[in-house]
Design a protein around this motif. Structure first.
Motif, PDB file in Angstrom:
ATOM      1  N   GLY A 286      -4.695   4.199  -7.853  1.00  0.00           N
ATOM      2  CA  GLY A 286      -4.641   5.242  -7.141  1.00  0.00           C
ATOM      3  C   GLY A 286      -5.171   6.436  -7.552  1.00  0.00           C
ATOM      4  O   GLY A 286      -5.182   7.390  -6.832  1.00  0.00           O
ATOM      5  N   PHE A 287      -6.312   6.354  -8.519  1.00  0.00           N
ATOM      6  CA  PHE A 287      -6.930   7.337  -8.959  1.00  0.00           C
ATOM      7  C   PHE A 287      -8.591   7.277  -9.308  1.00  0.00           C
ATOM      8  O   PHE A 287      -8.646   5.967  -9.483  1.00  0.00           O
ATOM      9  CB  PHE A 287      -6.138   8.151 -10.563  1.00  0.00           C
ATOM     10  N   ALA A 288      -9.180   8.012  -9.060  1.00  0.00           N
ATOM     11  CA  ALA A 288     -10.710   8.079  -9.181  1.00  0.00           C
ATOM     12  C   ALA A 288     -11.256   8.568 -10.348  1.00  0.00           C
ATOM     13  O   ALA A 288     -10.835   9.744 -10.523  1.00  0.00           O
ATOM     14  CB  ALA A 288     -11.483   8.034  -7.961  1.00  0.00           C
ATOM     15  N   LEU A 289     -12.130   8.141 -11.064  1.00  0.00           N
ATOM     16  CA  LEU A 289     -12.989   8.751 -12.315  1.00  0.00           C
ATOM     17  C   LEU A 289     -13.763   9.778 -11.674  1.00  0.00           C
ATOM     18  O   LEU A 289     -14.628   9.588 -10.690  1.00  0.00           O
ATOM     19  CB  LEU A 289     -13.602   7.729 -13.084  1.00  0.00           C
ATOM     20  N   ILE A 299      -6.373   9.550  -5.393  1.00  0.00           N
ATOM     21  CA  ILE A 299      -7.277   9.238  -4.128  1.00  0.00           C
ATOM     22  C   ILE A 299      -6.635   9.369  -2.741  1.00  0.00           C
ATOM     23  O   ILE A 299      -5.373   9.004  -2.679  1.00  0.00           O
ATOM     24  CB  ILE A 299      -7.394   7.634  -4.165  1.00  0.00           C
ATOM     25  N   ASP A 300      -7.165  10.242  -1.920  1.00  0.00           N
ATOM     26  CA  ASP A 300      -6.545  10.415  -0.626  1.00  0.00           C
ATOM     27  C   ASP A 300      -6.765   9.639   0.493  1.00  0.00           C
ATOM     28  O   ASP A 300      -7.699   9.710   1.182  1.00  0.00           O
ATOM     29  CB  ASP A 300      -6.893  11.770  -0.084  1.00  0.00           C
ATOM     30  N   TYR A 301      -6.189   8.413   0.363  1.00  0.00           N
ATOM     31  CA  TYR A 301      -6.375   7.172   1.396  1.00  0.00           C
ATOM     32  C   TYR A 301      -6.115   7.529   2.787  1.00  0.00           C
ATOM     33  O   TYR A 301      -6.845   7.272   3.572  1.00  0.00           O
ATOM     34  CB  TYR A 301      -5.540   6.019   1.129  1.00  0.00           C
ATOM     35  N   CYS A 302      -5.200   8.488   2.798  1.00  0.00           N
ATOM     36  CA  CYS A 302      -4.906   8.597   4.483  1.00  0.00           C
ATOM     37  C   CYS A 302      -5.844   9.524   5.117  1.00  0.00           C
ATOM     38  O   CYS A 302      -6.156   9.643   6.220  1.00  0.00           O
ATOM     39  CB  CYS A 302      -3.551   9.758   4.522  1.00  0.00           C
ATOM     40  N   SER A 303      -6.692  10.402   4.319  1.00  0.00           N
ATOM     41  CA  SER A 303      -7.821  11.276   4.809  1.00  0.00           C
ATOM     42  C   SER A 303      -8.938  10.368   5.259  1.00  0.00           C
ATOM     43  O   SER A 303      -9.734  10.800   6.078  1.00  0.00           O
ATOM     44  CB  SER A 303      -8.396  12.335   3.656  1.00  0.00           C
ATOM     45  N   PHE A 304      -8.869   9.149   4.921  1.00  0.00           N
ATOM     46  CA  PHE A 304     -10.178   8.135   5.294  1.00  0.00           C
ATOM     47  C   PHE A 304     -10.002   7.896   7.023  1.00  0.00           C
ATOM     48  O   PHE A 304     -11.105   7.677   7.353  1.00  0.00           O
ATOM     49  CB  PHE A 304     -10.065   6.861   4.826  1.00  0.00           C
ATOM     50  N   VAL A 314       1.310   8.081   4.486  1.00  0.00           N
ATOM     51  CA  VAL A 314       1.736   8.522   2.969  1.00  0.00           C
ATOM     52  C   VAL A 314       0.944   7.834   1.903  1.00  0.00           C
ATOM     53  O   VAL A 314       0.601   6.529   2.037  1.00  0.00           O
ATOM     54  CB  VAL A 314       3.202   8.371   2.767  1.00  0.00           C
ATOM     55  N   ASN A 315       0.124   8.554   0.923  1.00  0.00           N
ATOM     56  CA  ASN A 315      -0.409   8.249  -0.069  1.00  0.00           C
ATOM     57  C   ASN A 315       0.374   7.401  -1.067  1.00  0.00           C
ATOM     58  O   ASN A 315       1.246   8.039  -1.483  1.00  0.00           O
ATOM     59  CB  ASN A 315      -1.573   9.110  -0.577  1.00  0.00           C
ATOM     60  N   THR A 316       0.116   6.211  -1.598  1.00  0.00           N
ATOM     61  CA  THR A 316       0.816   5.376  -2.792  1.00  0.00           C
ATOM     62  C   THR A 316      -0.298   5.283  -3.661  1.00  0.00           C
ATOM     63  O   THR A 316      -1.680   5.232  -3.266  1.00  0.00           O
ATOM     64  CB  THR A 316       1.573   4.461  -2.196  1.00  0.00           C
ATOM     65  N   LEU A 317      -0.061   4.706  -4.972  1.00  0.00           N
ATOM     66  CA  LEU A 317      -1.097   4.214  -5.809  1.00  0.00           C
ATOM     67  C   LEU A 317      -1.647   3.027  -5.510  1.00  0.00           C
ATOM     68  O   LEU A 317      -2.900   2.921  -5.835  1.00  0.00           O
ATOM     69  CB  LEU A 317      -0.261   3.940  -7.177  1.00  0.00           C
ATOM     70  N   GLU A 318      -0.913   2.285  -4.580  1.00  0.00           N
ATOM     71  CA  GLU A 318      -1.772   1.058  -4.152  1.00  0.00           C
ATOM     72  C   GLU A 318      -2.825   1.166  -2.906  1.00  0.00           C
ATOM     73  O   GLU A 318      -3.240   0.391  -2.654  1.00  0.00           O
ATOM     74  CB  GLU A 318      -0.716  -0.180  -3.559  1.00  0.00           C
TER      75      GLU A 318
END
Length: 627
Positions: A286-289, A299-304, A314-318
């Motif tokens: 759920g995080f990016a380097l 990582i803001d998956y919902c913003s994609f 809702v963003n989750t680690l998966e």
């Protein structure tokens, strides 16, 4: 394999004492830890001077070895028709004591049981009790067999077992020794473990070669060194080393990666991962380097913009996850939402019926029964007085286990009735090829007594004479002698027939007669029950008086149908019977009750209309999004 003829130089060498020849081969051999057992043939075919030659060979070989409890341990066995331990591995740590014991050996001078000797060496001589070191110390075990004849027992199988246990076997044959037996005993490769000499005078040649084998062993190649990375030979031993980026573990065999991350200077925000001579940073799920290769961001998956959630993302680690607004449930596609059916989504506990209303639910009772204070259960038919006779099919097609289910079903009917002498009276009749009154209407005055009597009913079996049972009910069961109340009290009379198949006699006459007598008839069919017969038995309308279940295990659903049917009948047909108080519709309580019911119905309709409108809006939004 050594040949039978030896060069002249070796013959000349044989003129020297054995000890001088072996010692002249070089300095003492430091082999490292070794468990060495000699098995010497002392059968009658070995002449005394030959045995003396073999004795001197052993003494000379001992003097070339590094003997000691922490170095080479030596044991000696002689055999003929029996096996005798000269001294075990743990007996002596000094060479002088071993030489003294070898000098005192007296030959057995009997047969040649070589297999028996190998068996003894494997099970006894190389045991820890005899002085052998434990297997986990990985000390090599070497067995040297010296024989001059053909074995009188089998050697191949027991030698294979010894080799399987990690014992390295050298087979030395003298003069008449059988080459096939030597090969069957020895370890591979055979050209390094099988020796054949022409006479005992030449046995020292084996001693010289054996000494060279021990001192020149490539221990890394020939023994299970156990090194994880690399094995390095040393005089009489070996040691382990590791590849670049690793260090030797405390066991001196396995290798551990150098843990640069453990030094604490890596600077990784989440995880540090060791690599060869280096390390790198990694982020949790759920995080990016980040560009600095050390810090992490969520990582803001919902913003994609590709989540397709109908309500909220809702963003989750998966990754992105869709959720629905309050009062809605997520559909299996993981994106769409629908209005929640609280009756199906929760354990509502309603006894009769559950109705979803907005963000909650409410319970309903069948006509004629009122909702209790708990808001879930319905009252019993306490307002009704009735004489109820149950006709239960006990034919052989029902079977004993299903008959028990029928009795349980009957007791569930009893549970929702107000059983008492002044309220509901219950009688039970069982029928098959004959008819039997299990208990009449007037016998029991409480529900508990009735239920206990039902459980005690014994299964009759045989045929299905439903017509005979109906006749018995009309002529006897509803008589005052059987406990039925007089007709002038206007107590309703109800008959309930329970059957699982076609009747073997005519039912039409007595089914019609029962209705003419004013008995309200119910028919419950299971399995192979005939619908035409059920309708002929039951009162009109048949939709309210006939129930059916495909098998005994599913008949419990009929209970609610019977509750909803019998209670209103009790109330409607009781009329002005004794104990019933008629209320004027204009009385205050009646008006308030009518007003409450009306307002409740209007409120329910309003809520249902709101839900329908909301659902239509959702469908319209879905159609619009698809376009």
């Amino acid at each position: 394999m050594r040949g039978l003829f030896w060069p002249l130089s070796l013959l000349l060498l044989s003129l020297q004492p054995w000890e001088i020849q072996l010692q002249s081969a070089g300095p003492r051999c430091y082999t490292g830890p070794l468990d060495l057992v000699f098995v010497i043939d002392s059968s009658r075919s070995v002449r005394p001077f030959e045995f003396e030659t073999m004795r001197q060979f052993l003494v000379g070989l001992l003097r070339s070895l590094d003997v000691g409890l922490n170095a080479t341990r030596v044991g000696v066995i002689q055999y003929s028709s029996q096996v005798q331990s000269v001294f075990p591995l743990g007996a002596f740590s000094r060479r002088e004591d071993m030489e003294r014991a070898i000098s005192a050996v007296v030959p057995l001078a009997q047969g040649t049981m070589t297999g028996l000797a190998i068996q003894y060496a494997m099970n006894v001589a190389f045991s820890e009790a005899e002085g052998a070191r434990p297997p986990e110390e990985r000390v090599p075990r070497v067995l040297v067999i010296v024989t001059d004849g053909r074995p009188q027992d089998r050697v191949a199988e027991v030698a294979a077992q010894a080799r399987a246990r990690g014992i390295e076997i050298y087979a030395v044959g003298v003069q008449r020794a059988d080459v096939g037996s030597l090969r069957a005993m020895a370890s591979p490769p055979l050209d390094q473990h099988v020796f054949l000499v022409e006479s005992f005078d030449l046995i020292q040649e084996f001693g010289l070669q054996f000494q060279g084998r021990l001192c020149g062993k490539d221990l890394c190649a020939e023994w299970g060194h156990g090194c994880q990375h690399q094995c390095v030979n040393a005089p009489g031993t070996f040691y382990c080393t590791c590849n670049s980026g690793y260090k030797l573990a405390p066991d001196n065999k396995n290798c551990l990666a150098m843990d640069l991350c453990a030094e604490g200077t890596h600077g990784c925000e989440h995880l540090c991962v060791n690599s060869l001579d280096s390390y790198f940073c990694r982020c949790r799920a759920g995080f990016a380097l980040q560009q600095d290769q050390k810090s992490c961001r969520a990582i803001d998956y919902c913003s994609f913009g590709n989540h397709s959630c109908q309500h909220e993302c809702v963003n989750t680690l998966e990754g992105p996850q869709c959720i629905c607004r309050e009062g809605h449930d997520l559909l299996p596609d993981g994106r769409s939402c629908r209005v929640r059916d609280f009756c199906n989504g929760v354990d509502h506990g309603c006894e009769f019926q559950c109705v979803s209303e907005g963000l909650s639910f409410r319970c309903l009772c069948p006509e004629g029964r009122r909702l209790q204070a708990d808001g879930k259960s319905c009252d019993r038919c306490r307002e009704g007085h009735v004489d109820l006779v149950l006709l239960v099919d006990g034919s052989k097609s029902v079977r004993p286990q299903n008959f028990e289910l029928v009795k349980r079903f009957v007791n569930q009917i009893v549970d929702f009735l107000d059983v008492s002498p002044e309220g509901t009276r219950i009688g039970l009749v069982q029928f098959s090829s004959r008819v039997r009154t299990e208990f009449p209407l007037g016998r029991y005055g409480t529900a508990a007594e009735v239920k206990q009597a039902v459980l005690a009913v014994e299964y009759m079996e045989r045929g299905t004479m439903t017509g005979l049972a109906l006749r018995h009910m009309v002529e006897h069961s509803f008589s005052e002698a059987q406990g039925a109340r007089p007709r002038d009290l206007n107590v309703p009379r109800v008959g309930l027939v329970f059957t699982d198949g076609r009747s073997q006699d005519d039912i039409s006459v007595w089914a019609a007669r029962a209705k003419e007598e004013g008995i309200v008839m119910y028919a419950v069919g299971v399995g192979k029950a005939v619908e035409e017969e059920l309708r002929e038995i039951a009162s009109e309308p048949s939709e309210l008086h006939v129930s059916y279940a495909p098998d005994f295990s599913t008949m419990t659903h009929l209970l609610e149908n019977l509750k909803g049917s019998i209670c209103p009948v009790l109330l409607a047909e009781e009329g002005i019977s004794a104990g019933t108080e008629l209320r004027s519709p204009c009385e205050c309580e009646s008006l308030v009750e009518f007003q409450g019911r009306t307002l409740g119905a209007l409120e329910s309709l309003t809520r249902n209309l709101a839900q329908l409108t909301e659902r239509l809006e959702e469908l319209e939004n879905q159609l619009t999004s698809r376009k």
